[in-house]
Scaffold this active site. Structure first.
Site, PDB file in Angstrom:
ATOM      1  N   GLY A 158      45.180  43.067 125.266  1.00  0.00           N
ATOM      2  CA  GLY A 158      43.901  43.741 125.047  1.00  0.00           C
ATOM      3  C   GLY A 158      42.736  42.795 124.840  1.00  0.00           C
ATOM      4  O   GLY A 158      41.592  43.133 125.173  1.00  0.00           O
TER       5      GLY A 158
ATOM      6  N   ASP B 179      51.211  34.124 129.565  1.00  0.00           N
ATOM      7  CA  ASP B 179      51.762  35.289 128.857  1.00  0.00           C
ATOM      8  C   ASP B 179      53.092  35.639 129.515  1.00  0.00           C
ATOM      9  O   ASP B 179      53.173  35.698 130.746  1.00  0.00           O
ATOM     10  CB  ASP B 179      50.794  36.487 128.937  1.00  0.00           C
ATOM     11  CG  ASP B 179      51.189  37.598 127.961  1.00  0.00           C
ATOM     12  OD1 ASP B 179      52.390  37.932 127.855  1.00  0.00           O
ATOM     13  OD2 ASP B 179      50.293  38.146 127.302  1.00  0.00           O
TER      14      ASP B 179
ATOM     15  N   LYS C 192      52.223  40.155 133.483  1.00  0.00           N
ATOM     16  CA  LYS C 192      50.804  40.434 133.240  1.00  0.00           C
ATOM     17  C   LYS C 192      49.872  39.418 133.883  1.00  0.00           C
ATOM     18  O   LYS C 192      48.832  39.774 134.436  1.00  0.00           O
ATOM     19  CB  LYS C 192      50.534  40.476 131.734  1.00  0.00           C
ATOM     20  CG  LYS C 192      51.029  41.733 131.062  1.00  0.00           C
ATOM     21  CD  LYS C 192      50.610  41.749 129.602  1.00  0.00           C
ATOM     22  CE  LYS C 192      51.005  43.069 128.965  1.00  0.00           C
ATOM     23  NZ  LYS C 192      50.620  43.129 127.545  1.00  0.00           N
TER      24      LYS C 192
ATOM     25  N   CYS D 120      49.755  45.437 117.287  1.00  0.00           N
ATOM     26  CA  CYS D 120      49.236  46.788 117.439  1.00  0.00           C
ATOM     27  C   CYS D 120      50.327  47.770 117.833  1.00  0.00           C
ATOM     28  O   CYS D 120      50.158  48.973 117.721  1.00  0.00           O
ATOM     29  CB  CYS D 120      48.059  46.824 118.400  1.00  0.00           C
ATOM     30  SG  CYS D 120      48.506  46.464 120.092  1.00  0.00           S
TER      31      CYS D 120
END
Ligand SMILES: [Zn+2]
Length: 256
Positions: free
Chosen positions: A38, A59, A83, A186
């Site tokens: 994000g 990543d 990603k 998160c």
């Protein structure tokens, strides 16, 4: 193509504090972004669109359906893809002239010790406490600027560290590595989608200011008092806390 590139940079060239010299610093820069979630997606979007030279992006995650609400480089067709590779595909559409170095793996100490010294600015876009501390320690050890951000639920925080500015605090000066807060990824707590977008954009802005200040003999952009910025999107409020170097910091006091 040269004309198109000049037009891409034209609005930055007009900005007081950046101008042509600052644009050249941006164009020749190499940015390391750790994390393609994000925070990493919006940071990479703006840095790529405004024409940095090289994006080194690491990543090890693959896109999943829970990412799509806030990781806006990815769509349903990217689910299951690494990603950084799906992200690069989207970024190449925005700017094919950037040199992309995607690494579909998780950063560790060995990786950081190789990648950090090559970067003009490092962006910490991760969501793990231990990784944040490791990235900070590597940036301190290699004297590289770091822009760190975090977002959880309705809140975000931002801190920029440039070792070229005297007496800068490092991340560990403010957040003691020995006092790990409760797990705050998160996945466990939820996060407001535009909150991470805002924090990632702020990271891109701080990275540009550091690049310009270092590459532009006359610009003092971003060299003002170092602060920790806190954003509460539920209240719509910002806080700016002055921070200072901890002379007993376990990371930068030892390195000094
Ligand atoms: Zn420190």
């Amino acid at each position: 193509m040269a004309d198109q590139e000049a037009l891409r940079h034209s609005r930055h060239a007009l900005l007081d504090g950046i101008d042509d010299e600052g644009v050249q610093a941006i164009q020749s820069s190499r940015i390391l972004i750790i994390g393609a979630g994000g925070l990493g997606c919006p940071a990479a979007t703006y840095l790529t669109a405004c024409g940095i030279g090289t994006l080194h992006w690491v990543d090890g995650d693959q896109v999943d359906a829970t990412n799509l609400a806030r990781q806006t480089l990815f769509g349903p067709n990217d689910i299951g893809s690494p990603k950084v590779l799906a992200g690069q595909k989207a970024l190449e559409r925005l700017n094919p002239n950037v040199h992309y170095i995607p690494e579909a793996r998780f950063a560790d100490e060995d990786f950081l010790n190789q990648a950090v010294p090559l970067a003009d600015v490092v962006l910490d876009c991760t969501d793990q406490w231990a990784m944040r501390q490791l990235i900070n320690a590597c940036c301190v050890a290699h004297h590289r600027p770091l822009v760190s951000a975090a977002a959880i639920e309705w809140s975000g925080q931002l801190m920029a560290i440039d070792p070229a500015v005297p007496e800068q605090a490092c991340y560990a000066c403010v957040f003691d590595p020995k006092t790990e807060p409760m797990a705050h990824a998160c996945g466990a707590y939820g996060v407001l989608s535009p909150m991470v977008g805002a924090m990632g954009c702020l990271q891109a802005a701080e990275a540009l200011k550091i690049l310009v200040r270092r590459g532009h003999t006359g610009s003092s952009l971003g060299a003002q008092t170092q602060r920790l910025t806190l954003l509460d999107m539920r209240q719509g409020s910002w806080q700016q806390l002055n921070i200072s170097r901890n002379p007993h910091c376990p990371v930068c006091a030892k390195a000094a």
